[in-house]
Design a protein around this motif. Structure first.
Motif, PDB file in Angstrom:
ATOM      1  N   MET A 176     128.508  52.859  -2.495  1.00 60.87           N
ATOM      2  CA  MET A 176     129.857  52.486  -2.899  1.00 60.87           C
ATOM      3  C   MET A 176     130.112  52.978  -4.322  1.00 60.87           C
ATOM      4  O   MET A 176     129.281  52.790  -5.205  1.00 60.87           O
ATOM      5  CB  MET A 176     130.041  50.972  -2.816  1.00 60.87           C
ATOM      6  CG  MET A 176     131.469  50.513  -3.112  1.00 60.87           C
ATOM      7  SD  MET A 176     131.713  48.757  -2.741  1.00 60.87           S
ATOM      8  CE  MET A 176     131.621  48.797  -0.948  1.00 60.87           C
ATOM      9  N   THR A 177     131.252  53.624  -4.525  1.00 65.81           N
ATOM     10  CA  THR A 177     131.582  54.180  -5.826  1.00 65.81           C
ATOM     11  C   THR A 177     131.750  53.079  -6.861  1.00 65.81           C
ATOM     12  O   THR A 177     132.422  52.077  -6.622  1.00 65.81           O
ATOM     13  CB  THR A 177     132.878  55.001  -5.758  1.00 65.81           C
ATOM     14  OG1 THR A 177     132.707  56.053  -4.811  1.00 65.81           O
ATOM     15  CG2 THR A 177     133.216  55.603  -7.114  1.00 65.81           C
TER      16      THR A 177
ATOM     17  N   TYR B  70     133.323  52.324 -10.448  1.00 62.39           N
ATOM     18  CA  TYR B  70     134.338  52.863 -11.350  1.00 62.39           C
ATOM     19  C   TYR B  70     134.150  52.280 -12.750  1.00 62.39           C
ATOM     20  O   TYR B  70     134.114  51.069 -12.935  1.00 62.39           O
ATOM     21  CB  TYR B  70     135.738  52.520 -10.839  1.00 62.39           C
ATOM     22  CG  TYR B  70     136.082  53.151  -9.514  1.00 62.39           C
ATOM     23  CD1 TYR B  70     136.456  54.490  -9.436  1.00 62.39           C
ATOM     24  CD2 TYR B  70     136.038  52.408  -8.332  1.00 62.39           C
ATOM     25  CE1 TYR B  70     136.772  55.074  -8.212  1.00 62.39           C
ATOM     26  CE2 TYR B  70     136.360  52.983  -7.111  1.00 62.39           C
ATOM     27  CZ  TYR B  70     136.725  54.315  -7.058  1.00 62.39           C
ATOM     28  OH  TYR B  70     137.037  54.883  -5.860  1.00 62.39           O
TER      29      TYR B  70
ATOM     30  N   HIS C 200     134.358  38.315  -0.838  1.00 67.54           N
ATOM     31  CA  HIS C 200     134.219  38.867  -2.189  1.00 67.54           C
ATOM     32  C   HIS C 200     135.025  37.965  -3.112  1.00 67.54           C
ATOM     33  O   HIS C 200     136.212  37.728  -2.872  1.00 67.54           O
ATOM     34  CB  HIS C 200     134.755  40.299  -2.232  1.00 67.54           C
ATOM     35  CG  HIS C 200     134.464  41.005  -3.520  1.00 67.54           C
ATOM     36  ND1 HIS C 200     133.201  41.087  -4.055  1.00 67.54           N
ATOM     37  CD2 HIS C 200     135.282  41.665  -4.383  1.00 67.54           C
ATOM     38  CE1 HIS C 200     133.248  41.766  -5.187  1.00 67.54           C
ATOM     39  NE2 HIS C 200     134.497  42.132  -5.407  1.00 67.54           N
TER      40      HIS C 200
ATOM     41  N   SER D 146     132.026  43.792  -9.074  1.00 63.96           N
ATOM     42  CA  SER D 146     130.996  43.754  -8.034  1.00 63.96           C
ATOM     43  C   SER D 146     129.654  43.581  -8.730  1.00 63.96           C
ATOM     44  O   SER D 146     129.132  44.516  -9.337  1.00 63.96           O
ATOM     45  CB  SER D 146     131.013  45.052  -7.200  1.00 63.96           C
ATOM     46  OG  SER D 146     132.217  45.150  -6.465  1.00 63.96           O
TER      47      SER D 146
ATOM     48  N   THR E 186     126.624  45.950  -8.402  1.00 63.53           N
ATOM     49  CA  THR E 186     126.651  47.273  -9.034  1.00 63.53           C
ATOM     50  C   THR E 186     126.880  47.187 -10.532  1.00 63.53           C
ATOM     51  O   THR E 186     126.694  48.167 -11.246  1.00 63.53           O
ATOM     52  CB  THR E 186     127.770  48.156  -8.433  1.00 63.53           C
ATOM     53  OG1 THR E 186     129.047  47.570  -8.734  1.00 63.53           O
ATOM     54  CG2 THR E 186     127.606  48.292  -6.919  1.00 63.53           C
TER      55      THR E 186
ATOM     56  N   THR F 225     134.297  48.234  -7.911  1.00 61.80           N
ATOM     57  CA  THR F 225     134.187  49.065  -6.710  1.00 61.80           C
ATOM     58  C   THR F 225     135.462  48.921  -5.877  1.00 61.80           C
ATOM     59  O   THR F 225     136.387  48.195  -6.249  1.00 61.80           O
ATOM     60  CB  THR F 225     132.979  48.648  -5.852  1.00 61.80           C
ATOM     61  OG1 THR F 225     133.206  47.326  -5.324  1.00 61.80           O
ATOM     62  CG2 THR F 225     131.695  48.665  -6.675  1.00 61.80           C
ATOM     63  N   GLU F 226     135.471  49.592  -4.736  1.00 61.12           N
ATOM     64  CA  GLU F 226     136.626  49.521  -3.843  1.00 61.12           C
ATOM     65  C   GLU F 226     136.892  48.087  -3.395  1.00 61.12           C
ATOM     66  O   GLU F 226     138.046  47.711  -3.176  1.00 61.12           O
ATOM     67  CB  GLU F 226     136.397  50.406  -2.615  1.00 61.12           C
ATOM     68  CG  GLU F 226     136.488  51.894  -2.885  1.00 61.12           C
ATOM     69  CD  GLU F 226     137.906  52.348  -3.216  1.00 61.12           C
ATOM     70  OE1 GLU F 226     138.857  51.648  -2.799  1.00 61.12           O
ATOM     71  OE2 GLU F 226     138.056  53.389  -3.880  1.00 61.12           O
ATOM     72  N   ARG F 227     135.847  47.287  -3.272  1.00 61.80           N
ATOM     73  CA  ARG F 227     136.046  45.889  -2.872  1.00 61.80           C
ATOM     74  C   ARG F 227     136.950  45.163  -3.864  1.00 61.80           C
ATOM     75  O   ARG F 227     137.823  44.386  -3.472  1.00 61.80           O
ATOM     76  CB  ARG F 227     134.701  45.171  -2.789  1.00 61.80           C
ATOM     77  CG  ARG F 227     133.830  45.583  -1.620  1.00 61.80           C
ATOM     78  CD  ARG F 227     132.478  44.909  -1.691  1.00 61.80           C
ATOM     79  NE  ARG F 227     131.718  45.334  -2.855  1.00 61.80           N
ATOM     80  CZ  ARG F 227     130.511  44.895  -3.164  1.00 61.80           C
ATOM     81  NH1 ARG F 227     129.927  43.975  -2.411  1.00 61.80           N
ATOM     82  NH2 ARG F 227     129.879  45.340  -4.238  1.00 61.80           N
TER      83      ARG F 227
ATOM     84  N   GLU G 201     140.608  46.558  -3.617  1.00 64.85           N
ATOM     85  CA  GLU G 201     141.295  46.068  -2.424  1.00 64.85           C
ATOM     86  C   GLU G 201     141.701  44.604  -2.586  1.00 64.85           C
ATOM     87  O   GLU G 201     142.826  44.216  -2.232  1.00 64.85           O
ATOM     88  CB  GLU G 201     140.397  46.248  -1.204  1.00 64.85           C
ATOM     89  CG  GLU G 201     140.194  47.710  -0.815  1.00 64.85           C
ATOM     90  CD  GLU G 201     139.159  47.869   0.282  1.00 64.85           C
ATOM     91  OE1 GLU G 201     138.638  46.832   0.771  1.00 64.85           O
ATOM     92  OE2 GLU G 201     138.862  49.026   0.643  1.00 64.85           O
TER      93      GLU G 201
END
Length: 220
Positions: A1-2, A4, A56, A73, A76, A80-82, A85
């Motif tokens: 997972m990216t 950022y 989440h 997140s 990480t 992230t995208e989570r 979103e």
């Protein structure tokens, strides 16, 4: 997972159409102006349901006039995208409740300490701030309870006579940084170094104690 960070995080917020949210170190933040406690509580309840559905969970602060939220997140140590979103879903819930955001408000206080021997002093500060000498991760003292600002250590050379060992980093949205700097100067401060602006601008108070106003703009 990216994951950022820095400028990539700012770009991701723009790409996802999230004007309510601001990029901060290792998280995104928003403050929704509920105006009263009951409206804020209802919004928090809806956010809680959305968080459970997404599996989440944000950090939420409910006060009388606003609801403040931070998303990251933890697995990480970044956004992230989570998070992006869920941020979009939270903004939708706020809009449906007639609650608007103040995108220039989110800020994050960090403390930076200069030292030539991080290992010698990190346990002391971890105990002092968190009660546990093991709450050191890389260059940072981490408070798992989230009650204390992040303290990080910056390498420097030894000095026969110690110079200032502690300074304050205040991270703000890029759009808010010029006004924050202007107000600080009006209050008696001076700009010491703006060579790295807008990533960070070094200021000093009337006694010469230094602090930085920081943003994520143009950072890696």
């Amino acid at each position: 997972m990216t994951a950022y960070t820095g400028q990539k995080l700012l770009d991701a917020l723009d790409a996802h159409g999230l004007p309510d949210w601001q990029g901060l170190p290792a998280c995104i933040g928003a403050r929704f102006l509920s105006g009263d406690f009951a409206t804020g509580l209802e919004l928090v309840t809806r956010i809680g349901a959305a968080a459970e559905e997404a599996n989440h969970h944000p950090d939420v602060t409910l006060t009388f006039p606003y609801v403040a939220i931070r998303l990251t997140s933890h697995d990480t140590g970044a956004v992230t995208e989570r998070d992006l979103e869920l941020a979009g879903r939270i903004s939708e819930l706020a809009a449906s409740a007639g609650v608007v955001a103040d995108p220039k408000v989110p800020a994050l206080l960090e403390l930076g300490m200069d030292t030539a021997d991080r290992d010698a002093i990190a346990p002391f500060w971890a105990v002092l701030l968190t009660g546990d000498a093991s709450n050191v991760s890389g260059p940072d003292v981490i408070d798992p309870a989230g009650q204390m600002p992040l303290l990080w250590f910056q390498d420097c050379e030894e000095h026969a006579v110690p110079h200032q060992r502690l300074h304050v980093d205040v991270s703000v949205p890029a759009a808010a940084a010029p006004e924050r700097i202007r107000a600080a100067v009006e209050a008696g401060g001076t700009v010491v170094d703006e060579a790295q602006a807008p990533s960070f601008t070094v200021l000093a108070d009337a006694d010469g104690n230094r602090a930085c106003v920081c943003t994520l703009e143009n950072r890696p």
